[in-house]
Structures are given as structure tokens and as C-alpha cells.
Design a protein around this motif. Structure first.
Motif, short mmCIF file in Angstrom:
data_model
loop_
_atom_site.label_atom_id
_atom_site.label_comp_id
_atom_site.label_asym_id
_atom_site.label_seq_id
_atom_site.Cartn_x
_atom_site.Cartn_y
_atom_site.Cartn_z
N ARG A 124 0.82 -1.22 0.00
CA ARG A 124 0.00 0.00 0.00
C ARG A 124 0.85 1.27 0.00
O ARG A 124 0.55 2.21 -0.76
N PRO A 125 1.92 1.38 0.81
CA PRO A 125 2.72 2.62 0.77
C PRO A 125 3.43 2.84 -0.55
O PRO A 125 3.82 3.97 -0.86
N PHE A 126 3.63 1.78 -1.35
CA PHE A 126 4.35 1.93 -2.61
C PHE A 126 3.56 2.76 -3.63
O PHE A 126 4.14 3.34 -4.54
N LYS A 127 2.24 2.80 -3.48
CA LYS A 127 1.41 3.44 -4.49
C LYS A 127 1.64 4.94 -4.56
O LYS A 127 1.37 5.57 -5.59
N ALA A 128 2.12 5.52 -3.46
CA ALA A 128 2.37 6.96 -3.45
C ALA A 128 3.73 7.31 -4.04
O ALA A 128 4.03 8.48 -4.24
N ALA A 129 4.56 6.31 -4.32
CA ALA A 129 5.90 6.56 -4.86
C ALA A 129 5.98 6.05 -6.29
O ALA A 129 5.24 5.17 -6.71
N THR A 130 6.92 6.62 -7.04
CA THR A 130 7.08 6.18 -8.42
C THR A 130 7.73 4.81 -8.50
O THR A 130 7.43 4.01 -9.38
N VAL A 131 8.67 4.56 -7.59
CA VAL A 131 9.34 3.26 -7.54
C VAL A 131 9.36 2.79 -6.10
O VAL A 131 9.26 3.58 -5.16
N ALA A 132 9.48 1.48 -5.92
CA ALA A 132 9.57 0.91 -4.59
C ALA A 132 10.94 1.18 -4.01
O ALA A 132 11.94 1.14 -4.73
N PRO A 133 11.02 1.49 -2.71
CA PRO A 133 12.34 1.70 -2.10
C PRO A 133 13.14 0.41 -2.09
O PRO A 133 12.56 -0.68 -2.17
N PRO A 134 14.46 0.48 -2.01
CA PRO A 134 15.25 -0.75 -1.98
C PRO A 134 14.96 -1.58 -0.74
O PRO A 134 14.79 -1.04 0.35
N ALA A 135 14.88 -2.87 -0.93
CA ALA A 135 14.64 -3.76 0.20
C ALA A 135 15.90 -3.85 1.05
O ALA A 135 16.99 -4.07 0.54
N ARG A 136 15.71 -3.63 2.34
CA ARG A 136 16.87 -3.68 3.24
C ARG A 136 17.32 -5.11 3.46
O ARG A 136 16.51 -6.02 3.57
#
Length: 297
Positions: free
Chosen positions: A152-164
Motif C-alpha cells: 500500500r505505501p508503494f502506491k504513493a511513490a514512483t518506484v519501490a524503495p530498496p529492500a533492506r
């Protein structure tokens, strides 16, 4: 040992989470390799501090302030409406990092599949149902709602943050340190090397543990005083308490590290006698117990 690792786990967490995670698991990897350590981190996928971390900081501050003002443990429990064991754990913690280790290293069933979700999201697949089906094929057993909640938080960003990259738990690091280096797998040895590089204190602990193990195997009790001096020279309070315990009966410890004799046979006979006694459920008298001890092979 585990307290020492927990106290310095922040260095390990920073080192691991700032490195590139391993490649996403394949269907073959799921069955042939053990699952990696659970996901860890003080921030959520959007970069905000996780609520559990914030709550832990708030409780730690509150618990440490009230006793300073003269409140008893019972009064702190009533004031903060917390369980006694929780208040005691926060009060006895030497630092906030010791508490945050457990708060940021909780296991999740989605942890090992996050790199795959991040990669597929950045490739343009934004359908939760499709992504859920893909990780189910890799072995995921959770529900679709779990995947939707994570994405759900990914929808507000253009790309997904890097997985830690998940940091290993303190207990796993302790196991690596206590294991003979020749018995560590290549991956475990590499991870332990990274742990030692990221934290000088844990590197010193590893040296001390391995020196003590060599001293035990080679029956070199004469090296114990020098080993104790090297440990006291480092800022390792948990190991200092071990040194204090050894100092109380230094002659016996030195003899135990110098002679080939073992109390294993005595301990085995004591365990055997306790087993025979308990099999009588408290109803066997001394005469019957004596016969069982003497006659039972």
C-alpha cells in the motif's frame, strides 16, 4: 555473550541494512537453503520510524525517569499501566539499543519475499493479486491481505524503495562466535566477518572466545591470567563479570583447564540416580532406591 552482542547490535544492523540484499529466492532455493534471518530495521518502507520503535523509546524514557524520582517498581507499573515484567526489563536494560534489538528483529512470513516484491513492483507489476500468486509459487503461505498491506505505501511513490538486507539476530551471531571456524558454512563465515568488521567490540569478543576455546582444547591453563588481563583491557562489561566469577576460584579453574580429567562420569551418575528416583513418583523408600541404583544396568 548475548547481552554483549545486543548492546552493539546497532553497528551490525547499520552495516547489513546498507548493503545490497541477496537475489530474490527461486523455487529451488526455497527447498534447498534454510530461510534467511528475519527482516530488521527501525524504519518502515516509507522511511518513517516504525511505531514499535517509537513506543519502545517512549516507554524506555518513562520507565527510566520515574525510578530516578523515587518511585518504586509497583508505582511505575500503576502509573504507566504496564506489566511488572515489562517495567523490569526496561529498567534493567543498559541502553536503548538493547531493547531495540528485539523491537527491530521480529520475524515476518513476508520477510524473505520482499526483494522479489520490490523488484517486480519496479518492473511495472502493481497488481497485488498477481504478486501474491508469484510469491505463493515460491513458498509464501500468507494471505493476499498481507501483501496488499505491505504494498500500500508503494502506491504513493514512483518506484519501490530498496529492500533492506536483514541483519542477523544476536542469538545467531552468538552461535557463529561460539562455533569452531572450521565448522562454519561459507555464508556464515562471510556474515561473521562482516559483523566483526562493522563492530570492533564484537571483533574483540570473537578473539577472546576463540583464545579461550584454544586454551581449553590444548589444556593450557597457565595462559588463563594473561587471557583475563586482555579481556579486562577491553570495554566489555558482560565479559568482565565472567572474569570476576573466574577470579573467585582461580586455582580450580586453572586446574580444570590444565588437566585431562573430567567430571562427566560423576555428572552422568547423578543424572541416572535422579532419573531412578523420579520414576518412583516419591513413593519408593531408601532401601528400594538403593537396590535400583545398584542393580539397574
Amino acid at each position: 555473550m548475548e547481552k554483549t552482542v545486543s548492546a552493539h547490535h546497532a553497528c551490525v544492523r547499520t552495516a547489513f541494512e546498507n548493503t545490497v540484499p541477496a537475489a530474490p529466492p527461486t523455487s529451488d532455493d526455497i527447498w534447498q537453503t534454510p530461510p534467511p534471518a528475519p527482516a530488521a530495521g527501525m524504519l518502515d518502507v516509507c522511511g518513517r520510524e516504525r511505531r514499535l520503535v517509537t513506543r519502545t523509546r517512549e516507554r524506555h524514557t518513562a520507565v527510566r525517569q520515574l525510578p530516578d524520582s523515587g518511585s518504586t517498581l509497583e508505582n511505575v507499573c500503576r502509573t504507566l499501566q504496564l506489566d511488572r515484567s515489562t517495567v523490569r526489563r526496561f529498567a534493567r536494560a543498559t541502553s536503548i539499543d538493547e531493547l531495540l534489538v528485539k523491537a527491530t528483529n521480529r520475524s515476518t512470513i513476508l520477510g524473505r519475499y520482499k526483494p522479489h516484491l520490490h523488484q517486480r513492483w519496479n518492473e511495472g507489476c502493481h497488481t497485488s493479486a498477481q504478486l501474491h500468486q508469484e510469491i505463493v509459487a515460491l513458498g509464501f503461505t500468507g494471505s493476499l491481505q498481507t501483501v496488499r498491506r505491505y504494498l500500500r505505501p508503494f502506491k504513493a511513490a514512483t518506484v519501490a524503495p530498496p529492500a533492506r538486507r536483514p541483519a542477523p539476530r544476536p542469538r545467531r551471531i552468538v552461535r557463529w562466535i561460539m562455533t569452531d571456524p572450521g565448522n562454519l558454512t561459507a555464508d556464515d563465515a562471510a556474515d561473521l566477518k562482516e559483523v566483526r568488521t562493522s563492530c570492533p567490540e564484537l571483533d574483540a569478543v570473537t578473539h577472546h572466545v576463540r583464545d579461550f576455546a584454544a586454551m581449553m582444547l590444548d589444556l593450557r591453563g597457565d595462559q588463563l591470567p594473561a587471557w583475563m588481563e586482555r579481556v579486562l583491557a577491553d570495554d566489555l562489561p558482560s565479559l568482565h563479570s565472567l572474569i570476576n566469577g573466574l577470579s573467585r576460584d582461580i586455582d580450580a579453574v586453572t586446574a580444570g583447564l590444565s588437566t585431562p580429567w573430567s567430571s562427566g562420569q560423576v555428572e552422568g551418575q547423578v543424572t541416572r540416580t535422579k532419573l531412578l528416583k523420579r520414576q518412583g513418583f516419591g513413593r519408593a523408600n531408601l532401601d528400594f532406591l538403593r537396590k535400583r541404583v545398584l542393580l539397574t544396568p
